[in-house]
Design a protein around this motif. Structure first.
Motif, PDB file in Angstrom:
ATOM      1  N   LYS A   1      37.711  49.909  40.044  1.00 40.86           N
ATOM      2  CA  LYS A   1      37.854  49.351  41.384  1.00 40.86           C
ATOM      3  C   LYS A   1      37.047  48.063  41.541  1.00 40.86           C
ATOM      4  O   LYS A   1      37.475  47.137  42.234  1.00 40.86           O
ATOM      5  CB  LYS A   1      37.392  50.384  42.415  1.00 40.86           C
ATOM      6  N   ASN A   2      35.916  47.984  40.895  1.00 40.61           N
ATOM      7  CA  ASN A   2      35.039  46.826  41.008  1.00 40.61           C
ATOM      8  C   ASN A   2      35.322  45.743  39.971  1.00 40.61           C
ATOM      9  O   ASN A   2      34.653  44.715  39.969  1.00 40.61           O
ATOM     10  CB  ASN A   2      33.579  47.263  40.915  1.00 40.61           C
ATOM     11  N   THR A   3      36.286  45.956  39.095  1.00 46.53           N
ATOM     12  CA  THR A   3      36.633  44.967  38.088  1.00 46.53           C
ATOM     13  C   THR A   3      37.474  43.869  38.732  1.00 46.53           C
ATOM     14  O   THR A   3      38.461  44.156  39.406  1.00 46.53           O
ATOM     15  CB  THR A   3      37.445  45.620  36.941  1.00 46.53           C
ATOM     16  N   PRO A   4      37.089  42.604  38.546  1.00 46.96           N
ATOM     17  CA  PRO A   4      37.872  41.528  39.158  1.00 46.96           C
ATOM     18  C   PRO A   4      39.236  41.373  38.491  1.00 46.96           C
ATOM     19  O   PRO A   4      39.405  41.698  37.315  1.00 46.96           O
ATOM     20  CB  PRO A   4      37.009  40.281  38.946  1.00 46.96           C
ATOM     21  N   LYS A   5      40.197  40.875  39.268  1.00 43.80           N
ATOM     22  CA  LYS A   5      41.545  40.643  38.768  1.00 43.80           C
ATOM     23  C   LYS A   5      41.496  39.518  37.724  1.00 43.80           C
ATOM     24  O   LYS A   5      40.827  38.518  37.937  1.00 43.80           O
ATOM     25  CB  LYS A   5      42.449  40.231  39.915  1.00 43.80           C
ATOM     26  N   PRO A   6      42.199  39.662  36.605  1.00 43.87           N
ATOM     27  CA  PRO A   6      42.197  38.624  35.581  1.00 43.87           C
ATOM     28  C   PRO A   6      42.801  37.319  36.100  1.00 43.87           C
ATOM     29  O   PRO A   6      43.714  37.337  36.937  1.00 43.87           O
ATOM     30  CB  PRO A   6      43.065  39.188  34.465  1.00 43.87           C
TER      31      PRO A   6
END
Length: 57
Positions: free
Chosen positions: A24-29
């Motif tokens: 959930k906290n991973t930024p969108k590529p």
């Protein structure tokens, strides 16, 4: 019931919650396109396929 079953269940739930929060906290590529404009494959069953979004005249 065996106590080890509860221990394994707690571990699996903790891993699920941990990976969910990390994802959930991973930024969108960068360069990730909007799936509503997808038309790159021939999978007619996909809900993003353009055949499902055609307007009737």
């Amino acid at each position: 019931m065996n106590i080890w079953a509860f221990v394994w269940l707690a571990i699996l739930v903790a891993v699920f919650i941990g990976t969910y929060l990390l994802n959930k906290n991973t930024p969108k590529p960068e360069g990730c396109e909007d799936m509503s404009e997808c038309g790159g494959c021939n999978n007619i069953a996909c809900s993003h396929h353009s055949a499902h979004h055609e307007e009737e005249d």
